[in-house]
Design a protein around this motif. Structure first.
Motif, PDB file in Angstrom:
ATOM      1  N   MET A   1       0.841  -1.184   0.000  1.00 44.89           N
ATOM      2  CA  MET A   1       0.000   0.000   0.000  1.00 44.89           C
ATOM      3  C   MET A   1       0.885   1.245   0.000  1.00 44.89           C
ATOM      4  N   THR A   2       0.520   2.225  -0.788  1.00 41.91           N
ATOM      5  CA  THR A   2       1.281   3.458  -0.863  1.00 41.91           C
ATOM      6  C   THR A   2       1.050   4.281   0.397  1.00 41.91           C
ATOM      7  N   ASP A   3       2.123   4.773   0.976  1.00 39.88           N
ATOM      8  CA  ASP A   3       2.051   5.632   2.152  1.00 39.88           C
ATOM      9  C   ASP A   3       1.686   7.037   1.697  1.00 39.88           C
ATOM     10  N   THR A   4       0.566   7.565   2.179  1.00 35.59           N
ATOM     11  CA  THR A   4       0.173   8.917   1.801  1.00 35.59           C
ATOM     12  C   THR A   4       0.680   9.947   2.792  1.00 35.59           C
ATOM     13  N   GLY A   5       1.271   9.526   3.882  1.00 32.11           N
ATOM     14  CA  GLY A   5       1.720  10.419   4.940  1.00 32.11           C
ATOM     15  C   GLY A   5       2.574  11.566   4.473  1.00 32.11           C
ATOM     16  N   SER A   6       3.865  11.503   4.693  1.00 31.62           N
ATOM     17  CA  SER A   6       4.749  12.625   4.412  1.00 31.62           C
ATOM     18  C   SER A   6       4.943  12.869   2.920  1.00 31.62           C
ATOM     19  N   SER A 127     -10.547  20.216  -8.550  1.00 32.00           N
ATOM     20  CA  SER A 127     -10.372  19.556  -7.261  1.00 32.00           C
ATOM     21  C   SER A 127      -8.993  18.910  -7.142  1.00 32.00           C
ATOM     22  N   PRO A 128      -8.400  18.933  -5.945  1.00 31.58           N
ATOM     23  CA  PRO A 128      -7.155  18.191  -5.743  1.00 31.58           C
ATOM     24  C   PRO A 128      -7.316  16.702  -6.070  1.00 31.58           C
ATOM     25  N   ALA A 129      -8.538  16.196  -5.951  1.00 32.87           N
ATOM     26  CA  ALA A 129      -8.789  14.783  -6.264  1.00 32.87           C
ATOM     27  C   ALA A 129      -8.588  14.495  -7.748  1.00 32.87           C
ATOM     28  N   ASP A 130      -8.675  15.543  -8.590  1.00 31.35           N
ATOM     29  CA  ASP A 130      -8.486  15.368 -10.027  1.00 31.35           C
ATOM     30  C   ASP A 130      -7.022  15.285 -10.420  1.00 31.35           C
ATOM     31  N   ALA A 131      -6.124  15.740  -9.559  1.00 29.81           N
ATOM     32  CA  ALA A 131      -4.699  15.762  -9.902  1.00 29.81           C
ATOM     33  C   ALA A 131      -3.818  15.067  -8.875  1.00 29.81           C
ATOM     34  N   GLY A 132      -4.219  15.076  -7.612  1.00 31.06           N
ATOM     35  CA  GLY A 132      -3.364  14.564  -6.540  1.00 31.06           C
ATOM     36  C   GLY A 132      -2.856  13.150  -6.731  1.00 31.06           C
ATOM     37  N   PRO A 133      -3.736  12.173  -6.986  1.00 27.51           N
ATOM     38  CA  PRO A 133      -3.230  10.812  -7.152  1.00 27.51           C
ATOM     39  C   PRO A 133      -2.250  10.667  -8.311  1.00 27.51           C
ATOM     40  N   PRO A 150      11.820  -0.629  -8.283  1.00 34.73           N
ATOM     41  CA  PRO A 150      10.697  -0.943  -9.173  1.00 34.73           C
ATOM     42  C   PRO A 150       9.708   0.224  -9.230  1.00 34.73           C
ATOM     43  N   MET A 151       9.047   0.346 -10.362  1.00 35.93           N
ATOM     44  CA  MET A 151       8.048   1.393 -10.536  1.00 35.93           C
ATOM     45  C   MET A 151       6.810   1.087  -9.692  1.00 35.93           C
ATOM     46  N   PRO A 152       6.173   2.124  -9.151  1.00 39.86           N
ATOM     47  CA  PRO A 152       4.947   1.907  -8.394  1.00 39.86           C
ATOM     48  C   PRO A 152       3.805   1.519  -9.331  1.00 39.86           C
ATOM     49  N   ASP A 153       2.854   0.805  -8.795  1.00 41.67           N
ATOM     50  CA  ASP A 153       1.676   0.381  -9.540  1.00 41.67           C
ATOM     51  C   ASP A 153       0.627   1.488  -9.500  1.00 41.67           C
ATOM     52  N   TRP A 154       0.106   1.865 -10.668  1.00 41.68           N
ATOM     53  CA  TRP A 154      -0.875   2.942 -10.729  1.00 41.68           C
ATOM     54  C   TRP A 154      -2.142   2.604  -9.951  1.00 41.68           C
ATOM     55  N   GLU A 155      -2.698   1.427 -10.167  1.00 43.50           N
ATOM     56  CA  GLU A 155      -3.958   1.072  -9.501  1.00 43.50           C
ATOM     57  C   GLU A 155      -3.806   1.075  -7.982  1.00 43.50           C
ATOM     58  N   ALA A 156      -2.688   0.566  -7.474  1.00 42.30           N
ATOM     59  CA  ALA A 156      -2.453   0.566  -6.028  1.00 42.30           C
ATOM     60  C   ALA A 156      -2.295   1.993  -5.506  1.00 42.30           C
ATOM     61  N   THR A 157      -1.580   2.825  -6.257  1.00 45.24           N
ATOM     62  CA  THR A 157      -1.411   4.216  -5.844  1.00 45.24           C
ATOM     63  C   THR A 157      -2.751   4.932  -5.840  1.00 45.24           C
ATOM     64  N   ALA A 159      -5.783   3.655  -5.532  1.00 41.71           N
ATOM     65  CA  ALA A 159      -6.632   3.160  -4.442  1.00 41.71           C
ATOM     66  C   ALA A 159      -6.191   3.717  -3.088  1.00 41.71           C
ATOM     67  N   ALA A 160      -4.885   3.834  -2.892  1.00 40.15           N
ATOM     68  CA  ALA A 160      -4.373   4.302  -1.599  1.00 40.15           C
ATOM     69  C   ALA A 160      -4.492   5.817  -1.435  1.00 40.15           C
ATOM     70  N   THR A 161      -4.395   6.562  -2.526  1.00 46.98           N
ATOM     71  CA  THR A 161      -4.328   8.019  -2.397  1.00 46.98           C
ATOM     72  C   THR A 161      -5.629   8.743  -2.707  1.00 46.98           C
ATOM     73  N   ALA A 162      -6.489   8.180  -3.531  1.00 43.40           N
ATOM     74  CA  ALA A 162      -7.714   8.882  -3.926  1.00 43.40           C
ATOM     75  C   ALA A 162      -8.532   9.356  -2.724  1.00 43.40           C
TER      76      ALA A 162
END
Length: 167
Positions: A1-6, A127-133, A150-157, A159-162
């Protein structure tokens, strides 16, 4: 899971009162290496997009976004508003007739590494939701290229950040 914290973006107000989506990322690599990964067409293509044209202030370049997911798309016109190697790059990306995306990258030394601050001025009603992830994912891709990871997975990113960017 992508860490959205810092590593997550935050919405701040610019000096003109407009909303700005800002990311702050710390890299172990020196400023010159991060700058090269952002501005060298071949290195930039590995994580964001390939560009060609006049990269000097006032110049324009054509940018084709690249990713493992979609293989690219139609070119966008990019106006280089400011370029102060190796510390600051400001561009406007225009796609079609819409309002340009105002983007900036600022790099400062941090010990032997670099602090990258990426900002997008959000168009009115955007909206930040349109660009943030998406920016989160691209900046994770930059970090992967710099670290040889390795490159991050778009779908996982996504799901974790939206949820974070929806507020």
């Amino acid at each position: 899971m992508t860490d959205t914290g810092s590593r997550a973006g935050e919405v701040v107000r610019g000096t003109d009162g407009r909303a700005v989506l800002r990311f702050r990322r710390v890299h172990d690599e020196p400023v010159a290496d991060v700058w090269s990964a952002v501005t060298d067409p071949d290195r930039c293509a590995r994580w964001f997009g390939r560009w060609s044209g006049d990269g000097r202030p006032g110049g324009t370049v054509e940018l084709v976004l690249t990713s493992d997911e979609d293989g690219g798309g139609a070119p966008s016109t990019v106006l280089v508003r400011d370029c102060e190697p190796p510390h600051r790059l400001v561009v406007d990306i225009r796609e079609g007739d819409g309002e340009p995306w105002e983007l900036s990258v600022t790099l400062t030394p941090d010990g032997g590494g670099a602090v990258l601050v990426f900002e997008q001025v959000l168009p009115d009603g955007f909206s930040p939701a349109d660009a943030g992830p998406g920016w989160h994912w691209y900046l994770d891709r930059l970090a992967a290229v710099l670290a040889g990871a390795p490159m991050p997975d778009w779908e996982a990113t996504l799901a974790a950040t939206a949820p974070y960017y929806r507020g």
